[in-house]
Structure formats: C-alpha cells, structure tokens
Enzyme design. Structure first.
Site, mmCIF file in Angstrom:
data_model
loop_
_atom_site.group_PDB
_atom_site.id
_atom_site.type_symbol
_atom_site.label_atom_id
_atom_site.label_comp_id
_atom_site.label_asym_id
_atom_site.label_seq_id
_atom_site.Cartn_x
_atom_site.Cartn_y
_atom_site.Cartn_z
ATOM 1 N N ASP A 66 8.836 6.154 6.280
ATOM 2 C CA ASP A 66 7.713 6.082 6.870
ATOM 3 C C ASP A 66 6.993 4.647 7.134
ATOM 4 O O ASP A 66 6.108 4.246 6.399
ATOM 5 C CB ASP A 66 6.116 7.023 6.230
ATOM 6 C CG ASP A 66 6.923 8.341 5.994
ATOM 7 O OD1 ASP A 66 7.415 8.934 6.925
ATOM 8 O OD2 ASP A 66 6.646 8.845 5.009
ATOM 9 N N GLU A 251 2.814 14.991 14.027
ATOM 10 C CA GLU A 251 2.255 14.074 12.921
ATOM 11 C C GLU A 251 2.744 12.663 13.305
ATOM 12 O O GLU A 251 3.069 12.201 14.422
ATOM 13 C CB GLU A 251 3.031 14.471 11.568
ATOM 14 C CG GLU A 251 4.303 14.481 11.873
ATOM 15 C CD GLU A 251 4.834 14.811 10.134
ATOM 16 O OE1 GLU A 251 4.012 15.245 9.270
ATOM 17 O OE2 GLU A 251 6.103 14.848 10.175
ATOM 18 N N ASN A 323 12.505 14.423 9.837
ATOM 19 C CA ASN A 323 11.193 14.124 10.565
ATOM 20 C C ASN A 323 11.072 12.746 11.011
ATOM 21 O O ASN A 323 11.895 11.875 10.776
ATOM 22 C CB ASN A 323 9.998 14.357 9.667
ATOM 23 C CG ASN A 323 10.096 13.576 8.299
ATOM 24 O OD1 ASN A 323 10.955 12.709 8.262
ATOM 25 N ND2 ASN A 323 9.055 13.688 7.483
ATOM 26 N N GLU A 397 16.105 -10.930 -5.473
ATOM 27 C CA GLU A 397 15.742 -9.680 -5.172
ATOM 28 C C GLU A 397 15.479 -9.819 -3.512
ATOM 29 O O GLU A 397 15.409 -8.862 -2.899
ATOM 30 C CB GLU A 397 14.436 -9.201 -5.548
ATOM 31 C CG GLU A 397 13.081 -10.076 -5.086
ATOM 32 C CD GLU A 397 12.690 -11.386 -6.191
ATOM 33 O OE1 GLU A 397 11.700 -11.626 -6.057
ATOM 34 O OE2 GLU A 397 13.768 -11.698 -6.970
ATOM 35 N N ASN A 416 6.961 -10.560 -7.492
ATOM 36 C CA ASN A 416 8.168 -10.941 -7.858
ATOM 37 C C ASN A 416 8.797 -9.875 -8.771
ATOM 38 O O ASN A 416 8.271 -9.312 -9.506
ATOM 39 C CB ASN A 416 7.818 -12.193 -8.670
ATOM 40 C CG ASN A 416 9.121 -12.893 -9.201
ATOM 41 O OD1 ASN A 416 10.112 -13.087 -8.386
ATOM 42 N ND2 ASN A 416 9.396 -13.138 -10.369
ATOM 43 N N ASP A 505 16.759 -14.250 -12.056
ATOM 44 C CA ASP A 505 15.531 -14.264 -11.095
ATOM 45 C C ASP A 505 15.712 -14.912 -9.746
ATOM 46 O O ASP A 505 15.097 -14.545 -8.587
ATOM 47 C CB ASP A 505 14.615 -14.836 -12.043
ATOM 48 C CG ASP A 505 13.222 -15.327 -10.960
ATOM 49 O OD1 ASP A 505 12.933 -14.415 -10.348
ATOM 50 O OD2 ASP A 505 12.333 -16.027 -11.757
#
Length: 511
Positions: A66, A251, A323, A397, A416, A505
């Site tokens: 969505d 919808e 959907n 990430e 983060n 990181d």
C-alpha cells in the site's frame, strides 16, 4: 663431486619448494574458488534482485504494501503498510489478515534502485488509542514558519482514517488529534469503511482528502467513495463530505493534482462488469487501478471516468492475484507508479498473501486533460537515474538487493538503521557505484562487535577485494588497504558479512 651433489640437492630442493608453493597456491585458489562458488550458490535463490538487474521489489528483506510517496530535497520517500509485522506474528504458514499491523515502513532513494531503509513508524506507541495502521498517504508543504511539514494519513483499521505530522520525512512523528480525522461519527460519512485515505495539496495550498469503502449500494455504482476539503491546518475538515461516482469502486482512494485538475485513482472491485455505459472506453478488468478527473472536486457530477491504467499484478504474471493499491508521483521531473505485488512469497516460503512494494516508470499527458496510458507491473522496475558515489559515506541500510533475511536494528538516531550480523553469512548489494574517475586504495566502515566484512565488486566469484575484520566493543571506524585492483567503470558492490552481535552502520572507499 661433493660440491656438485650439494649444489644439485640445493637446486632440487628449491625446485621442490617452488613446486610445492605452486601446488599450495593452486590448491588454495581451487579451495577459494569452491568457497566462492558455494557463496554465490548460497545467495542464488534468496531474492529476485541480488544477482540480477531487477529493481523490484524495493526492499527484498521484508514484506511491505500500500505505498505512498513524497519528494523532498532530491530524494523520494516511500511509506508502506508493514505486512512483515503480520508475517512475524503468524509465520510462513499463516495468513495475512492484517489485524496485527500497527506500524508503517519508511524508505527513500535518490536514484530509484538503491533504497535506504529508515525503519518503522510505531503507530501503536504514537497513537495507542488506534487499532491498526494500513495504507498511508503523505503530502508536504512549506509553512509560514519556514519549515516543511509532512502530513501522513493512514487507515486506522476499517473504522476510520488517522494522521500524523512531522517536520522531517523520517520523523519524529506526532499524533496531533488523538482521534481519527474521519470516521462514521463525522456528518456525511455514510459508508461502512471510511479508510484508505488519499491526500493532495492543490496549487492554492489547500489540502484534500479522499477515502471510503464498504458494502456497496449497487455493484456498478457503489456510491461509497468520498472526498472532503481540509482546513488550513491539515488536521481539520473545511467542507461537507462529497461523493465521487467511481464505477465498480472497491477501495484504495488516491489523489493527485495536475495543472488545475484533480485526479482520483482507485481500485475496482471483483464483480462482473454487467453494466457499462461508456461505449468509447473499455470495461476495466477486475481489481485494477482506474482513474477519474474533475475541475471542481466537491461537485459530484463534475467527476468524469477516464480509463484504467494499471492491471492487477496477477493479470501480468507478477505474482498471484492480490488486492491493488497504488500511488503515482513525480520525481526529478519524471512520473512513477508505486504499487504492491507478491514478489517475495516464494523466497520466504509462504503463500499467506504477503505483499511487497514495487515501482514502474509511467507516462502522464499533463496537457491533454491529464491522460494516463497503461502501466504494467514488472520485476525489472525503474532504471537508475544517477550513479552511486562510493567515495562518500553510504549507509549499510542502503541496498539494491540483499540475501533475503538480513536484519536491521535502530541505529540510535531518527531514521537511521544498522545492519545486524549473524553466525550465518549475509549479503548486502548496492548498484551502479561509479569507479570511472578514481580507483580506490582503501575501504573503511563504521562497525561494532565481532565480525567480518568481505567486499566484492560486480560478482561474488574470486577472492574478496578487501576483508575487514572487527573486534571492538564500541562504534569504531576501521579501514583496510585494498589488495586487488578494481577495474575502472561502474559496478555493483557486494558486502558479505557475518558475526553474532556484529553491527554495520556505514561505509566508503578512499582513493
């Protein structure tokens, strides 16, 4: 004679040692080759993206659905229903019945293929009075105080629509109302499910909100798609509720504003198209995305059905039928459609109805009364719009593909996240890194704990370009000289890492 024998023995010994080193080197190379071939084999079936040029789904390590999107400061920020929360509760043999979902997913990109995962919006904590959080819709506006504010609306289950605000696209988020902005207590909301909000701000700075669903009055014209003008504060209503006469509406309401025209998109229902009065427009297929346009959105009779522009993903064999929920947006001058499909079910070994967000480039004729041609779902997705710079700090990430079940945890600051190692090897990949102007000599990463990162470019075969070994208790930036040459050009970078309790990181190359 004795000296000749000694000399001959010495030569033979040296030859043997050289031979032995050659054999050992070849053996080590063969062993390394086996290890790396097994490594590539290990990651071959974990994602539709890691070892291909596919860009969909955006995140391949969790389920999302969505989508909505907003452009800000050269990045597009995408927000989604956290299907993974339901998956974690019910497992691979369970069903996606949505009732466990109480968070939204945040991600962003500046190139449409490498996506930074910003973590979750915890609606259970922010709005403890609420029931669920599905189907977000976002917009942003520069306010009089000089700050850009982000207004995020979402389905509070099927009973209403709630909203959050922030002065940053990744939060922190606040609940300014402590209740739904629309539900059945609001006069004029005469539908069973006033959910799936779609928000837009017009050229006068006025906000508009569409929503609705529920038991239809008729199959052809359900009469349960609604629209309302928002107050200047974006958290109040400034008009009566009006209807949008959307044929075969189901919808997934959504709004855009283009050149003085309001564009309303929605998901059609599953009913047979027994009634269809538009002789010049083909009947929409089941559960697709259709659109309508208006110049005066509160006038029900002003809305004109235009066409359908996105078929169900099951119609084009990108996963099974599901959907349908989408949002189209402009980024760096081009239009894109965000939607969901069941891209990852096979990779996670489930058939429970868990979805993932994908994006496709699309065409919108802005001049011709806003006309939208057909868009099809694909695994390929959009092209990379600019190259990734490996010589500036990049977040761990940020990925274009992973080994499927990579975990991330909160990095301690808003938006983060950090990659989390395990005993088993995991892989992160970024696409389109630009090594055409400089050749790196070092690799550095900000890491913590005990673990190892092996870095490859373009593929997982052969020896790693550099291996960074970490054994530190606190966050530390470590660097390592690169032993092998990286060919000039553009390549994909693979980070293979492991280590229980190991955290990764950010990284960059140094020249």
């Amino acid at each position: 004679m004795f000296r000749k024998k000694v000399l001959l023995s010495t030569v033979l010994a040296i030859s043997f040692l050289g031979y032995k080193k050659d054999v050992e080197a070849q053996t080590n190379a063969d062993n390394l080759k086996v290890v790396n071939e097994k490594l590539e084999e290990k990651f071959a079936k974990v994602s539709p993206k890691l070892l291909t040029n596919n860009a969909n789904p955006l995140l391949d390590f969790m389920f999302t659905a969505d989508p909505t999107a907003v452009e800000y400061n050269g990045r597009v920020y995408v927000y989604a229903t956290n299907d993974h929360e339901q998956y974690e509760h019910v497992g691979k043999d369970g069903k996606n019945s949505y009732e466990r979902i109480r968070s939204l997913v945040m991600m962003s990109s500046d190139d449409m293929v490498n996506w930074t995962y910003h973590g979750l919006i915890n609606t259970a904590r922010l709005a403890p009075w609420s029931q669920n959080s599905w189907a977000p819709s976002i917009t942003a506006r520069l306010e009089a105080d000089g700050k850009t504010r982000f207004y995020l609306y979402y389905s509070n289950g099927g009973g209403g629509s709630a909203m959050l605000t922030s002065t940053s696209p990744v939060g922190p988020w606040k609940d300014p109302l402590g209740k739904n902005i629309v539900d059945r207590t609001v006069p004029g909301v005469d539908v069973d499910a006033p959910f799936d909000p779609g928000v837009v701000i017009d050229d006068q700075g006025t906000g508009w909100l569409s929503f609705g669903a529920g038991t239809p009055k008729t199959k052809y014209m359900p009469d349960n798609a609604l629209i309302v003008k928002l107050g200047a504060d974006m958290i109040s209503l400034a008009s009566n509720i009006s209807k949008i006469p959307a044929p075969y509406f189901n919808e997934a309401s959504d709004l855009n504003f283009i050149n003085g025209t309001w564009v309303y998109s929605y998901c059609t229902n599953w009913d047979e198209r027994t009634v269809w009065p538009y002789s010049n427009i083909a009947k929409p297929t089941v559960c697709n995305i259709s659109y309508m346009t208006s110049k005066t959105p509160l006038d029900k009779d002003s809305w004109k059905y235009r066409d359908n522009y996105f078929k169900n993903t099951g119609d084009v064999n990108v996963g099974p039928f599901t959907n349908n929920h989408s949002h189209f947006f402009k980024f760096k001058g081009e239009y894109y459609l965000a939607y969901h499909a069941m891209y990852l079910q096979d990779y996670f070994g489930t058939k429970g109805g868990f979805r993932n967000v994908g994006i496709e480039p699309m065409q919108v004729d802005e001049a011709n009364d806003v006309t939208i041609p057909m868009v099809n779902a694909t695994f390929k997705g959009p092209s990379q719009v600019n190259l990734l710079n490996p010589f500036v700090l990049q977040q761990a990430e940020t990925t274009a593909g992973t080994s499927g079940h990579v975990q991330f945890e909160d990095g301690g600051s808003v938006g983060n996240m950090v990659a989390k190692g395990t005993i088993d090897k995991q892989c992160l990949m970024v696409r389109g890194a630009d090594f055409s102007k400089q050749i790196p000599t070092k690799f550095e990463a900000r890491v913590k704990g005990k673990g190892r990162i092996d870095v490859y470019v373009n593929n997982l075969k052969g020896p790693a370009l550099v291996s960074l070994i970490c054994d530190v208790k606190d966050w530390t930036t470590l660097s390592k000289q690169i032993a092998l040459n990286i060919p000039k050009g553009v390549g994909n970078i693979y980070f293979v890492f492991n280590g229980e309790g190991f955290l990764f990181d950010e990284w960059k190359f140094i020249y």
